[in-house]
Each structure stands twice: as C-alpha cells, then as structure tokens.
Design a protein around this motif. Structure first.
Motif, PDB file in Angstrom:
ATOM      1  N   LEU A 177       0.837  -1.212   0.000  1.00 35.05           N
ATOM      2  CA  LEU A 177       0.000   0.000   0.000  1.00 35.05           C
ATOM      3  C   LEU A 177       0.865   1.252   0.000  1.00 35.05           C
ATOM      4  O   LEU A 177       0.598   2.215  -0.731  1.00 35.05           O
ATOM      5  CB  LEU A 177      -0.931   0.008   1.212  1.00 35.05           C
ATOM      6  N   VAL A 181       2.475   1.841  -3.427  1.00 38.34           N
ATOM      7  CA  VAL A 181       1.518   2.384  -4.394  1.00 38.34           C
ATOM      8  C   VAL A 181       1.225   3.853  -4.094  1.00 38.34           C
ATOM      9  O   VAL A 181       1.273   4.714  -4.975  1.00 38.34           O
ATOM     10  CB  VAL A 181       0.212   1.561  -4.390  1.00 38.34           C
ATOM     11  N   LEU A 182       0.955   4.143  -2.813  1.00 33.59           N
ATOM     12  CA  LEU A 182       0.621   5.530  -2.451  1.00 33.59           C
ATOM     13  C   LEU A 182       1.799   6.467  -2.674  1.00 33.59           C
ATOM     14  O   LEU A 182       1.623   7.665  -2.864  1.00 33.59           O
ATOM     15  CB  LEU A 182       0.188   5.611  -0.986  1.00 33.59           C
ATOM     16  N   ASN A 232      -3.381  12.059   0.783  1.00 34.16           N
ATOM     17  CA  ASN A 232      -3.740  12.273   2.177  1.00 34.16           C
ATOM     18  C   ASN A 232      -5.082  11.649   2.519  1.00 34.16           C
ATOM     19  O   ASN A 232      -5.286  11.162   3.628  1.00 34.16           O
ATOM     20  CB  ASN A 232      -3.763  13.766   2.511  1.00 34.16           C
ATOM     21  N   ARG A 264      -4.435   7.901   2.859  1.00 32.52           N
ATOM     22  CA  ARG A 264      -3.649   7.693   4.069  1.00 32.52           C
ATOM     23  C   ARG A 264      -4.546   7.765   5.305  1.00 32.52           C
ATOM     24  O   ARG A 264      -4.485   6.918   6.195  1.00 32.52           O
ATOM     25  CB  ARG A 264      -2.555   8.765   4.147  1.00 32.52           C
ATOM     26  N   TYR A 295      -1.623   1.541   9.919  1.00 32.36           N
ATOM     27  CA  TYR A 295      -0.633   2.074  10.843  1.00 32.36           C
ATOM     28  C   TYR A 295       0.784   1.872  10.294  1.00 32.36           C
ATOM     29  O   TYR A 295       1.578   2.817  10.211  1.00 32.36           O
ATOM     30  CB  TYR A 295      -0.780   1.379  12.191  1.00 32.36           C
ATOM     31  N   VAL A 318       1.711   3.916   7.233  1.00 33.91           N
ATOM     32  CA  VAL A 318       2.178   5.279   7.513  1.00 33.91           C
ATOM     33  C   VAL A 318       3.660   5.274   7.882  1.00 33.91           C
ATOM     34  O   VAL A 318       4.434   6.135   7.430  1.00 33.91           O
ATOM     35  CB  VAL A 318       1.325   5.929   8.623  1.00 33.91           C
ATOM     36  N   LEU A 319       4.076   4.282   8.671  1.00 42.87           N
ATOM     37  CA  LEU A 319       5.497   4.190   9.030  1.00 42.87           C
ATOM     38  C   LEU A 319       6.352   3.982   7.778  1.00 42.87           C
ATOM     39  O   LEU A 319       7.382   4.624   7.595  1.00 42.87           O
ATOM     40  CB  LEU A 319       5.737   3.043  10.014  1.00 42.87           C
ATOM     41  N   SER A 333       6.577   7.220   5.680  1.00 45.47           N
ATOM     42  CA  SER A 333       7.513   8.251   6.136  1.00 45.47           C
ATOM     43  C   SER A 333       8.948   7.784   5.917  1.00 45.47           C
ATOM     44  O   SER A 333       9.841   8.611   5.695  1.00 45.47           O
ATOM     45  CB  SER A 333       7.241   8.666   7.584  1.00 45.47           C
ATOM     46  N   LEU A 388      12.104  -1.765  12.264  1.00 47.25           N
ATOM     47  CA  LEU A 388      11.240  -1.147  13.263  1.00 47.25           C
ATOM     48  C   LEU A 388       9.844  -1.744  13.218  1.00 47.25           C
ATOM     49  O   LEU A 388       9.268  -2.124  14.246  1.00 47.25           O
ATOM     50  CB  LEU A 388      11.186   0.360  12.987  1.00 47.25           C
TER      51      LEU A 388
END
Lengths: 292, 271
Positions: A90, A93-94, A103, A106, A172, A175-176, A179, A217
């Motif tokens: 995901l 792709v994003l 956004n 997300r 979740y 998003v990690l 970034s 992580l």
C-alpha cells in the motif's frame, strides 16, 4: 540565591513527578511481580509464601501453557508477515508519483488504528456471526459458510481474529513505511529511471534496501505487539472455543484475575513472556544488522 | 499506462471501502430496530430506521455515566501529561544535574516493560491504596508518560536557547520563562502530545477494566464489554453504544487527522 541555585531547585520540582511515578507505578510493581513469580499467593488470606521456581516448573508441564504459547506464536507469525507485506505494498503504491488524494487514502487506511479496539472487536463479532455479513458474502460468492459462526468454531476462531488484526494494523504500518520512503532522496529514482530501470526494479533495488531501518522497526513493534494480543481475545472469544484462541496474555489475565490463588503462577507466565519479547528484540536487531 | 492507473485506483478504493465498511456497518445497525432474534441479513436491511437505540442507551443504567467518566479520565490524564511531561522534558533538554543519565535510563527502561508484566502488582497496589473503583486509579498512574517526556524533550532541543537567556537577562524568573516563553514555543509538540494522550486514554481498556468492578465508575470502552449478553446480543443498542464511544474520535480524526497520525506513529519512530 544565585541563578544556578534557583535553577537547581526548580529542576528538582520539574523531575519529581516522573521520579515518583517511576518508583511507585513501575519499579515497585516490577520487583513485586518478580517476587510474586517465585511465590504462592493465596487470594483469601492475602498471604505470600516463597516457593522457589515451582511456578516456572509448573508452566512447562502445563498443557494449556503450551497451547497458549503455540496459539500466540501462530497469531504472531501469521499476522506479522501478512501485515508487513500488505502495508508495504500500500505504501509503495501511495508513494508513486501519479497517485492523487494521497492524504485522503492515508487517513482512511489509518482510521481503524485510531478507533478503540473494543469497538472494532464488537463490530467484528457481528460481522463474523452466523447471520453476519461474512457468511452472507461467502454465500453469494459460493464459498463455504460457517455453520455456527466464524468465532464459535475451533478451527476458524483464531484465523478470524487474525484477519481482523491484519485489517486493523495495515494502515498504521503503511504510515510508518510511507515516512521511511519519503526520506529516500528523489534523485536516486531519477537516475535509475534514466538508466532504464522499471518501477519494480526501482522498488527492489532502491526502495527496499534503503527502507531496511523502517522494516526492522515495523517487524519489531508488530512482533512485540502481536505477542501480547489480549483485548480482541477477551472481547470476542474469551480464549475459546476449546482454548483455540487462548493466548499468553489472556492466560495471564485468566490466572491472575479469574482464578483463586493463581497470581504467583500468572506472574511467572508474565516473566516468561517478558523474556520471549527480549529475545525477539535482540534477534531481530542482530538478524537485520548482519545482513549488510 | 491509463489502464494501469485505473487498476491501481480501483485497488486503492476497494481497500479504502473495506477500511470504512465496519464503521459504516456499526452506524447502520445502531439506527435499525430489529427483532431480538433474527435469522438473516435481509431482515436487518429491511428493518425500519430508528433513533430510539441511542435515546434508550443514553438513558439506560449507567451509560450516561460511562460517557462522563471517559471524558473526565481522558481530560485529566491529558492535562497531567501536558504539565508533567513538559516539566521533565524541559529539565532533560535544558538542565545538567547529577543522575541525569540514570533518569534517562529509567524512561527508556519503562518503555520496554510490557504493561502485562506489571498489571498484577499494579492491581494489588490499587487494592492496597483503596483506589479500586475510584478516579485515582484511572488517572494518577498515567499522569506522566515516558513517550510524552521524550517527545517534548526532542522538541525543546530544537528551540534556540537565546530566547530564554534574553528573558533571564531582562529579569524574568525561572517559572515565568517556563510558562510564558518555552510553553508557547512548544505548542506544536504539546498539541501532538495532547491529542495522542486523549485518544489512547479514551480508547484504553485494560487498566480501567482491571481497576473497576462497579458499574458507575466504568469508562465507555469498559462498559461496552458488559453489554455482551450470554445468549443473544441486542445489536441495535450495543452498536448505538459503540457509536457513542467512536463518534467523538471520528470527529477528532476528521479535524486533526494529520496530528493524530503524527502522534500515534511518532511513538514508534522516536525510539
């Protein structure tokens, strides 16, 4: 008083709340848990009797402990790779340039992670039930329907909860990953494109190798979190049917709070869990470091 | 290329729909009146819409109290963290004192202790304090959190020291500098912290559940689990209750979406 003395006085006031919290609500309980794990605690008389390593010995002969441990391992090693793969896909792709409304996507994918796990578990009890949406969907597509409901049959109960957990967690970790991906310099991709690398090649040659710290992580956090799965078990199945969803933390909870005289044993189980989690952290860090 | 784009968008939309669907389902059920025993999905979809589930749930037993309890606990813990994490975070960023590295070690150490290891002694401590069924148990242990301290410390380290020194030369006292100069400058980090703490405490289940056994003191997350009957579940009312607990968060999420995502994930990234 000099400025320095005033500052020192203030510093003590500033750090006092944390020191008190640490001593009373973390350090003392940790020591107390260790003592309890070597003791027999009787609920009625509130007495603690030292019994050595008996609690730990008992755990290794306890069939339910092995069942709970293998359930927990199954849950963890079933969900973590799947969650990682989906969230990575995901994110990839994003992260591609042509996608708009990044956004929006997300936020939507993250939504389950901001919602209470109790609420989500309650909704999924309904979705998984005999007359629930999942059976309805299975009927339409022609897949096998669960006779009593997905959570009420020993061979589908755990997998159902795992599916919910993957659904809940992908946003979740996405998003990690996102970034992590955004910290990769763009000119690397530009020069790769100039030398004719396909998007897939770029993913495997640039994105993934540079994403390794994030990957470590994500694996670490998710493994540690998954090994402590509790709330969804408590709300959805209470460890049943036939212990098919009994996990380590659920077993700790049950022994400590729903059985008499078992708090010592529960504490021993908690420390076994603690040691397992430590081993995971060390292994994962070592494994992903030596690969370079 | 265009076909590829369309396929990617379709996948993204299907994923998005699957993320929203359970929430939508909860809201749908909460507005439906259906018989206690129903035999299929069609009965639910055909059932008439009603708002009585919400009215009855809010008026029933202690549900109104659950809502108030959740607000009191989440707000009190948030305010506590804003003050105390700011205090300790500031001391760690700006002051040198004996035992500072030991203090940092305690904060890092606590982060790796699983809460399930200390839940039993913590429960016994609450019994010994006679705090079971009181707000104290739900609030006091969580007033300052290691994650919050680090978040604030990292942020204050990025602020220029000169502003504080200039204020000191102008004769401002220590506390005035802390509250009138550093606190306003730290607003971005404090906002993330406030949202994070409010959200996690609103959704918190384990300790509020362990530390209460009377209905009137329960929070929403805890109270909801007691609505699960043994035989048949009253889905209309249960989903109305779940919606009441989820809607404030949904509203917060729509407004503060970026800060919430930042807050909930920075805990992981800062380690």
């Amino acid at each position: 008083m000099t400025v320095k003395q005033q500052q020192n006085k203030q510093t003590i006031i500033l750090i006092l709340p944390w020191i008190l919290t640490f001593l009373v609500f973390y350090l003392y309980p940790l020591i107390h848990a260790l003592v309890l794990s070597f003791s027999k605690y009787s609920t009625l008389t509130n007495e603690i009797k030292f019994i050595g390593v008996s609690n730990y010995k008992y755990a290794f002969t306890d069939k339910i402990f092995w069942k709970a441990l293998s359930n927990t391992a199954f849950f963890t090693f079933g969900t973590v790779p799947l969650t990682t793969a989906i969230s990575l896909a995901l994110a990839a792709v994003l992260n591609s340039k042509f996608i708009q409304y990044k956004n929006f996507f997300r936020a939507v994918y993250f939504l389950p992670s901001a919602t209470s796990l109790v609420v989500i578990s309650l909704i999924f009890i309904n979705l998984f039930s005999k007359t629930g949406y999942l059976n309805f969907l299975a009927l339409i597509v022609g897949l096998p329907v669960s006779q009593h409901g997905w959570l009420l049959e020993p061979n589908t109960s755990m997998i159902s909860i795992m599916a919910m957990d993957v659904w809940m967690a992908v946003g979740y970790y996405m998003v990690l990953f996102l970034s992590g991906m955004q910290s990769i310099p763009n000119d690397l991709y530009d020069s790769a494109r100039l030398s004719g690398a396909s998007p897939l090649q770029q993913l495997f040659r640039i994105t993934l190798p540079l994403l390794k710290p994030t990957l470590l992580l994500v694996l670490l956090i998710n493994t540690i979190k998954s090994f402590q799965v509790f709330i969804e078990i408590f709300v959805m199945t209470k460890g049943g049917p036939l212990n098919s969803t009994n996990t380590l933390v659920y077993m700790i909870y049950e022994n400590a709070f729903e059985k008499a005289d078992m708090m010592g044993y529960a504490s021993a189980l908690a420390f076994i869990l603690f040691v397992i989690l430590m081993i995971f952290s060390i292994l994962q860090i070592k494994f992903l470091r030596t690969e370079d | 290329m265009i076909i590829k784009k369309i396929i990617v968008y379709i996948i993204l939309f299907i994923a998005a729909a699957s993320m929203v669907f359970p929430m939508f389902w909860m809201l749908l059920l909460s507005f439906k009146s259906f018989p206690e025993k129903y035999s299929g999905l069609y009965e639910i979809i055909k059932a008439p819409f009603t708002s009585s589930n919400y009215i009855e749930t809010l008026n029933s037993d202690s549900f109104g109290l659950y809502f108030i309890n959740s607000i009191i606990v989440a707000l009190a813990v948030t305010i506590g963290n804003l003050i105390f994490c700011f205090f300790t975070g500031y001391a760690l960023a700006r002051r040198d004192f004996r035992g500072k590295s030991l203090l940092i070690a305690t904060i890092l150490g606590v982060m790796i202790i699983p809460s399930h290891v200390i839940m039993i002694p913590l429960y016994r401590l609450m019994v010994a304090f006679d705090w079971i069924n009181s707000y104290f148990a739900l609030i006091v242990p969580w007033l300052v959190t290691p994650f919050g301290i680090f978040l604030i410390r990292q942020f204050i380290l990025t602020l220029p020291k000169e502003i504080e020194e200039a204020a000191r030369i102008d004769g401002a006292g220590q506390w005035k500098i802390l509250f009138k100069i550093v606190a306003p400058l730290s607003k971005p980090a404090l906002t993330v912290l406030a949202i994070y703490i409010f959200l996690t405490n609103w959704n918190s289940f384990l300790f509020p559940f362990l530390f209460t056994n009377e209905s009137d003191i329960r929070t929403l997350a805890v109270g909801l689990t007691f609505y699960l009957g043994k035989q048949s579940i009253d889905w209309g009312h249960l989903m109305a209750g779940a919606s009441i607990s989820a809607i404030p968060i949904l509203i917060l999420f729509v407004i503060f979406q970026k800060k919430i995502i930042q807050g909930l994930t920075s805990g992981a990234l800062k380690e």
